[in-house]
Motif scaffolding. Sequence first.
Motif, PDB file in Angstrom:
ATOM      1  N   VAL A 162       0.866  -1.192   0.000  1.00  0.00           N
ATOM      2  CA  VAL A 162       0.000   0.000   0.000  1.00  0.00           C
ATOM      3  C   VAL A 162       0.894   1.231   0.000  1.00  0.00           C
ATOM      4  O   VAL A 162       0.731   2.142  -0.823  1.00  0.00           O
ATOM      5  CB  VAL A 162      -0.891   0.049   1.273  1.00  0.00           C
ATOM      6  CG1 VAL A 162      -1.767   1.293   1.278  1.00  0.00           C
ATOM      7  CG2 VAL A 162      -1.744  -1.187   1.388  1.00  0.00           C
ATOM      8  N   LYS A 163       1.844   1.236   0.913  1.00  0.00           N
ATOM      9  CA  LYS A 163       2.737   2.385   1.070  1.00  0.00           C
ATOM     10  C   LYS A 163       3.534   2.620  -0.218  1.00  0.00           C
ATOM     11  O   LYS A 163       3.601   3.735  -0.724  1.00  0.00           O
ATOM     12  CB  LYS A 163       3.695   2.125   2.243  1.00  0.00           C
ATOM     13  CG  LYS A 163       4.067   3.397   2.982  1.00  0.00           C
ATOM     14  CD  LYS A 163       5.126   3.142   4.019  1.00  0.00           C
ATOM     15  CE  LYS A 163       4.571   2.820   5.384  1.00  0.00           C
ATOM     16  NZ  LYS A 163       5.613   2.483   6.357  1.00  0.00           N
ATOM     17  N   LYS A 164       4.083   1.519  -0.759  1.00  0.00           N
ATOM     18  CA  LYS A 164       4.891   1.635  -1.976  1.00  0.00           C
ATOM     19  C   LYS A 164       4.057   2.206  -3.126  1.00  0.00           C
ATOM     20  O   LYS A 164       4.503   3.120  -3.838  1.00  0.00           O
ATOM     21  CB  LYS A 164       5.461   0.259  -2.350  1.00  0.00           C
ATOM     22  CG  LYS A 164       6.514   0.352  -3.422  1.00  0.00           C
ATOM     23  CD  LYS A 164       7.189  -0.974  -3.692  1.00  0.00           C
ATOM     24  CE  LYS A 164       8.147  -0.801  -4.874  1.00  0.00           C
ATOM     25  NZ  LYS A 164       8.547  -2.063  -5.452  1.00  0.00           N
ATOM     26  N   SER A 165       2.840   1.676  -3.306  1.00  0.00           N
ATOM     27  CA  SER A 165       1.980   2.149  -4.396  1.00  0.00           C
ATOM     28  C   SER A 165       1.639   3.616  -4.232  1.00  0.00           C
ATOM     29  O   SER A 165       1.666   4.378  -5.202  1.00  0.00           O
ATOM     30  CB  SER A 165       0.676   1.348  -4.446  1.00  0.00           C
ATOM     31  OG  SER A 165       0.946  -0.003  -4.575  1.00  0.00           O
ATOM     32  N   LEU A 166       1.311   4.013  -3.006  1.00  0.00           N
ATOM     33  CA  LEU A 166       0.932   5.411  -2.785  1.00  0.00           C
ATOM     34  C   LEU A 166       2.130   6.335  -3.008  1.00  0.00           C
ATOM     35  O   LEU A 166       1.998   7.408  -3.586  1.00  0.00           O
ATOM     36  CB  LEU A 166       0.320   5.602  -1.391  1.00  0.00           C
ATOM     37  CG  LEU A 166      -1.013   4.859  -1.179  1.00  0.00           C
ATOM     38  CD1 LEU A 166      -1.482   4.997   0.256  1.00  0.00           C
ATOM     39  CD2 LEU A 166      -2.103   5.352  -2.130  1.00  0.00           C
ATOM     40  N   LEU A 167       3.317   5.863  -2.575  1.00  0.00           N
ATOM     41  CA  LEU A 167       4.529   6.677  -2.782  1.00  0.00           C
ATOM     42  C   LEU A 167       4.850   6.805  -4.266  1.00  0.00           C
ATOM     43  O   LEU A 167       5.333   7.842  -4.726  1.00  0.00           O
ATOM     44  CB  LEU A 167       5.722   6.048  -2.050  1.00  0.00           C
ATOM     45  CG  LEU A 167       5.749   6.262  -0.551  1.00  0.00           C
ATOM     46  CD1 LEU A 167       6.886   5.460   0.080  1.00  0.00           C
ATOM     47  CD2 LEU A 167       5.899   7.736  -0.199  1.00  0.00           C
ATOM     48  N   LEU A 168       4.548   5.751  -5.026  1.00  0.00           N
ATOM     49  CA  LEU A 168       4.814   5.787  -6.463  1.00  0.00           C
ATOM     50  C   LEU A 168       3.807   6.661  -7.206  1.00  0.00           C
ATOM     51  O   LEU A 168       4.005   6.992  -8.368  1.00  0.00           O
ATOM     52  CB  LEU A 168       4.780   4.371  -7.040  1.00  0.00           C
ATOM     53  CG  LEU A 168       5.983   3.490  -6.757  1.00  0.00           C
ATOM     54  CD1 LEU A 168       5.701   2.052  -7.162  1.00  0.00           C
ATOM     55  CD2 LEU A 168       7.203   3.999  -7.519  1.00  0.00           C
ATOM     56  N   GLY A 169       2.695   6.979  -6.557  1.00  0.00           N
ATOM     57  CA  GLY A 169       1.741   7.883  -7.201  1.00  0.00           C
ATOM     58  C   GLY A 169       0.343   7.330  -7.389  1.00  0.00           C
ATOM     59  O   GLY A 169      -0.481   7.971  -8.047  1.00  0.00           O
ATOM     60  N   ALA A 170       0.043   6.141  -6.813  1.00  0.00           N
ATOM     61  CA  ALA A 170      -1.336   5.639  -6.912  1.00  0.00           C
ATOM     62  C   ALA A 170      -2.243   6.585  -6.126  1.00  0.00           C
ATOM     63  O   ALA A 170      -1.833   7.134  -5.102  1.00  0.00           O
ATOM     64  CB  ALA A 170      -1.421   4.229  -6.336  1.00  0.00           C
ATOM     65  N   LYS A 171      -3.456   6.779  -6.627  1.00  0.00           N
ATOM     66  CA  LYS A 171      -4.361   7.736  -5.980  1.00  0.00           C
ATOM     67  C   LYS A 171      -5.099   7.115  -4.802  1.00  0.00           C
ATOM     68  O   LYS A 171      -5.540   7.809  -3.900  1.00  0.00           O
ATOM     69  CB  LYS A 171      -5.403   8.253  -6.980  1.00  0.00           C
ATOM     70  CG  LYS A 171      -4.795   9.063  -8.109  1.00  0.00           C
ATOM     71  CD  LYS A 171      -4.337  10.436  -7.630  1.00  0.00           C
ATOM     72  CE  LYS A 171      -3.725  11.222  -8.753  1.00  0.00           C
ATOM     73  NZ  LYS A 171      -2.292  11.492  -8.564  1.00  0.00           N
ATOM     74  N   ASN A 172      -5.279   5.801  -4.835  1.00  0.00           N
ATOM     75  CA  ASN A 172      -5.992   5.151  -3.741  1.00  0.00           C
ATOM     76  C   ASN A 172      -5.785   3.646  -3.815  1.00  0.00           C
ATOM     77  O   ASN A 172      -5.107   3.164  -4.721  1.00  0.00           O
ATOM     78  CB  ASN A 172      -7.486   5.493  -3.794  1.00  0.00           C
ATOM     79  CG  ASN A 172      -8.046   5.700  -2.404  1.00  0.00           C
ATOM     80  OD1 ASN A 172      -7.675   4.994  -1.470  1.00  0.00           O
ATOM     81  ND2 ASN A 172      -8.933   6.678  -2.259  1.00  0.00           N
ATOM     82  N   TYR A 173      -6.409   2.929  -2.885  1.00  0.00           N
ATOM     83  CA  TYR A 173      -6.156   1.503  -2.748  1.00  0.00           C
ATOM     84  C   TYR A 173      -7.447   0.820  -2.290  1.00  0.00           C
ATOM     85  O   TYR A 173      -8.093   1.301  -1.369  1.00  0.00           O
ATOM     86  CB  TYR A 173      -5.067   1.350  -1.680  1.00  0.00           C
ATOM     87  CG  TYR A 173      -4.456  -0.010  -1.582  1.00  0.00           C
ATOM     88  CD1 TYR A 173      -3.299  -0.298  -2.286  1.00  0.00           C
ATOM     89  CD2 TYR A 173      -5.017  -0.989  -0.787  1.00  0.00           C
ATOM     90  CE1 TYR A 173      -2.721  -1.547  -2.205  1.00  0.00           C
ATOM     91  CE2 TYR A 173      -4.448  -2.253  -0.700  1.00  0.00           C
ATOM     92  CZ  TYR A 173      -3.293  -2.516  -1.402  1.00  0.00           C
ATOM     93  OH  TYR A 173      -2.711  -3.752  -1.320  1.00  0.00           O
ATOM     94  N   ILE A 174      -7.832  -0.266  -2.945  1.00  0.00           N
ATOM     95  CA  ILE A 174      -9.042  -0.987  -2.528  1.00  0.00           C
ATOM     96  C   ILE A 174      -8.675  -2.440  -2.217  1.00  0.00           C
ATOM     97  O   ILE A 174      -8.035  -3.106  -3.024  1.00  0.00           O
ATOM     98  CB  ILE A 174     -10.136  -0.980  -3.635  1.00  0.00           C
ATOM     99  CG1 ILE A 174     -10.410   0.447  -4.131  1.00  0.00           C
ATOM    100  CG2 ILE A 174     -11.418  -1.629  -3.136  1.00  0.00           C
ATOM    101  CD1 ILE A 174     -11.360   0.515  -5.333  1.00  0.00           C
ATOM    102  N   VAL A 175      -9.082  -2.901  -1.024  1.00  0.00           N
ATOM    103  CA  VAL A 175      -8.817  -4.296  -0.658  1.00  0.00           C
ATOM    104  C   VAL A 175     -10.069  -5.123  -0.985  1.00  0.00           C
ATOM    105  O   VAL A 175     -11.178  -4.733  -0.650  1.00  0.00           O
ATOM    106  CB  VAL A 175      -8.435  -4.422   0.842  1.00  0.00           C
ATOM    107  CG1 VAL A 175      -8.262  -5.886   1.230  1.00  0.00           C
ATOM    108  CG2 VAL A 175      -7.158  -3.661   1.130  1.00  0.00           C
TER     109      VAL A 175
END
Lengths: 154, 144
Positions: B114-127
């Motif tokens: 989650v952290k890596k994706s958000l740091l790379l620029g993902a706008k959000n995350y759905i589990v």
Amino acid sequence: MRVEYINPFVEAAFKIIGQVIDQDATRGKLYLKSVSQPVLGVAVIVGLAGDVEGRVLFDMSEETALAVASAMNGEKLTQMNQLVKETIMELANMITASAVTKLQDLGFSFDLTPPAIFTGVDMEISNNGVEALIVPMEISQGKLEINVAIRERI
Amino acid sequence: MKSKTDFPNINQKKAEGMSPDGVPFRVLVVDDSMFVTKQITQILNSEGFEVVATACDGGEGVEKYKELYPNLDLVTMDITMPKMDGVTALEKIIEFDADAKVIMISALGKQDLVKKSLLLGAKNYIVKPLDRKKVLERLLMALK
């Protein structure tokens, strides 16, 4: 097999099945098996590798698999086609991933293999030197067994 | 005789998958599971979004993004996929278009991913499992 490996699978199965298929799922009595066990007809296997290693098998009859896939897709599915197989694999994937997330929070580190599905009659599975714990679940679509065989890596 | 204006409009809620001028938001769905792709497509179509393309792995996702750019508003990206995983595909899409709106989807609630994706620029995350309300809420938030 240590109980801390098993509880996350039981909890995850209840949580995910409750969310996507049947809120009133009930659990039968857990039992341990160290010899070969029959497989009900449709089985998804997910491997675990890391601090602990082994596999989780989700096992049900073809009839149950069709009913579960129909419930998850919101449409009546009558043939064991690719959509049914991918739906059942996704169910296994969600339950295993949810359990693994809990185990990782507890400090265990390991990865999952992509799910694989087996279909057929008169199949059985044997574990070499690893006891398998079977978690039987009753859902409105039939019977589902979650068969967990995990050991610590030495 | 009753004219159309005599009937009240009982369905005034605007579909949220459209821009204020009524144009559907265009979405690329990247997921290796036929079931998940179908589920996301159904949720999005029901709210007026348009799923313009789907891809089965990260590499295909990056290719389709480049083909469709700039006529694309959102990407939903699975994390665990064959050939190229979703985090690598996210990285490549952001390299190509720093303003890309990518929402990560995964069954794993792993904090590091989650952290890596958000740091790379993902706008959000759905589990997963995907729930209609949760999916729409996260996607619309990314569009704002």
